[in-house]
Enzyme design. Structure first.
Site, mmCIF file in Angstrom:
data_model
loop_
_atom_site.group_PDB
_atom_site.id
_atom_site.type_symbol
_atom_site.label_atom_id
_atom_site.label_comp_id
_atom_site.label_asym_id
_atom_site.label_seq_id
_atom_site.Cartn_x
_atom_site.Cartn_y
_atom_site.Cartn_z
ATOM 1 N N GLU A 51 53.819 45.343 47.735
ATOM 2 C CA GLU A 51 54.995 46.202 47.816
ATOM 3 C C GLU A 51 56.285 45.384 47.693
ATOM 4 O O GLU A 51 57.234 45.798 47.020
ATOM 5 C CB GLU A 51 54.999 46.970 49.141
ATOM 6 C CG GLU A 51 53.801 47.896 49.317
ATOM 7 C CD GLU A 51 52.645 47.244 50.055
ATOM 8 O OE1 GLU A 51 51.973 47.942 50.821
ATOM 9 O OE2 GLU A 51 52.415 46.024 49.855
ATOM 10 N N LEU A 210 27.094 23.661 44.671
ATOM 11 C CA LEU A 210 27.617 24.949 45.154
ATOM 12 C C LEU A 210 29.134 25.023 45.053
ATOM 13 O O LEU A 210 29.806 25.588 45.914
ATOM 14 C CB LEU A 210 27.176 25.208 46.601
ATOM 15 C CG LEU A 210 25.666 25.224 46.869
ATOM 16 C CD1 LEU A 210 25.394 25.588 48.322
ATOM 17 C CD2 LEU A 210 24.939 26.171 45.931
#
Length: 348
Positions: A51, A210
């Site tokens: 916003e 990973l």
């Protein structure tokens, strides 16, 4: 007409995927006389909310009092890393707001809309509600179910195997099933989640990093279950290059980026793991383990999404792939693989 602008909010919000957690994905547009005059999205955790960015993007702020603000999630009403968006909306002079869905977080949950309407701002809600919840399914799962959103992922051959039968001489080598392009997609998926989990057998046999080295983005928190703590120190998972937590009943001293969670020998490991992640504000978990670990989540029914990559190789014999309890909701070709997407019936 409302749907048109809400779709744009969702489009903007998606740009923040992988960067906003534990905050939600939020996009915002400001419309004046059926024309978008400002837009923005939450770009990263700690930065301006959607916003604020939308309001600041407007070159003619005098139009705000006659404009409508659209946002896919209820504006926040509390102080966090930034001031509440409700106050910013009031100060901007906006008189109307359209919200996709109310915030599931108990410290907001309707309070943002109440603050705005108490000040005379007209508010509409539940525009593309289903789509808005789906976009923020990680956020909704965390706040509604008190656990992270769980994505299961594995690759299997076209004859249904997840791995070959390997002996001790094959440790540290990966039996690749998919092509290089598909592996890049996996790194993209990793960049979108906050944590990633494997078991000790996968750590020892594959020696994975990973990380997201093949895709721009932050590597997830690395988690490994090693009940007896038998992993050798040379493994990538223990190299200290990324934050890593080992769940074990035999902990060692913590090291660089390495910590241990002590398990009771009778502990339900999945419950301990999910409680730990919830308390750490981790909202999503990618499970890349082997058949046993993946099967445990499937058997308990504690998963939200599964992504299965079917390669064009055949092993003839080996370790059978996990069996899903339902049919995929969709599937698509990606490079030389077929990607099947499953969704749990109780997921958002």
């Amino acid at each position: 007409m409302h749907e048109k602008y809400m779709y744009r909010c969702l489009e903007l919000a998606r740009k923040g995927l992988g960067n906003t957690a534990p905050n939600p994905l939020v996009g915002c547009v400001i419309v004046y006389q059926d024309r978008i005059i400002g837009e923005g999205y939450h770009m990263y955790f700690g930065g301006n909310h959607a916003e604020v960015n939308a309001i600041q993007s407007i070159k003619t702020p005098e139009l705000l009092k006659d404009s409508t603000l659209y946002v896919n999630l209820e504006p926040c009403s509390h102080f966090g890393k930034t001031p509440p968006c409700t106050g910013v909306i009031m100060e901007a002079g906006l008189k109307k707001i359209i919200v996709g869905v109310t915030d599931p977080n108990s410290i907001v949950s309707g309070e943002g809309i109440r603050q705005l309407t108490d000040k005379g701002i007209k508010a509409g809600t539940n525009i593309l509600k289903k789509e808005c919840i789906h976009l923020n399914r990680r956020f909704f799962t965390f706040h509604k179910k008190k656990r992270p959103y769980i994505v299961l992922k594995w690759a299997q051959t076209n004859d249904g195997f997840i791995d070959r039968i390997r002996n001790g001489h094959e440790q540290g080598t990966i039996n690749w099933i998919t092509d290089e392009a598909s592996r890049i997609l996996v790194h993209k998926w990793r960049a979108e989640e906050q944590a990633i989990l494997i078991g000790s057998r996968t750590a020892i046999l594959d020696n994975p990093r990973l990380d997201t080295r093949h895709w721009p983005g932050k590597s997830p928190l690395r988690l490994v279950i090693d009940r007896k703590n038998t992993m050798p120190d040379h493994l990538h998972i223990l190299d200290g290059t990324a934050e890593t937590t080992v769940f074990t009943s035999n902990p060692k001293p913590a090291g660089k980026n390495l910590s241990y969670v002590t398990l009771d020998k009778h502990a339900d490991i999945i419950s301990v793991l999910l409680t730990y992640l919830y308390e750490k504000d981790i909202q999503s978990l990618l499970v890349e383990g082997g058949r046993i670990l993946l099967g445990a989540f499937i058997k308990k029914g504690i998963w939200d999404e599964a992504r299965v990559m079917v390669g064009n190789k055949a092993f003839v014999k080996g370790v059978p792939a996990p069996v899903m309890p339902s049919e995929p909701i969709t599937q698509f070709k990606f490079a030389e693989s077929t990607v099947k997407i499953y969704r749990h019936r109780d997921s958002f």
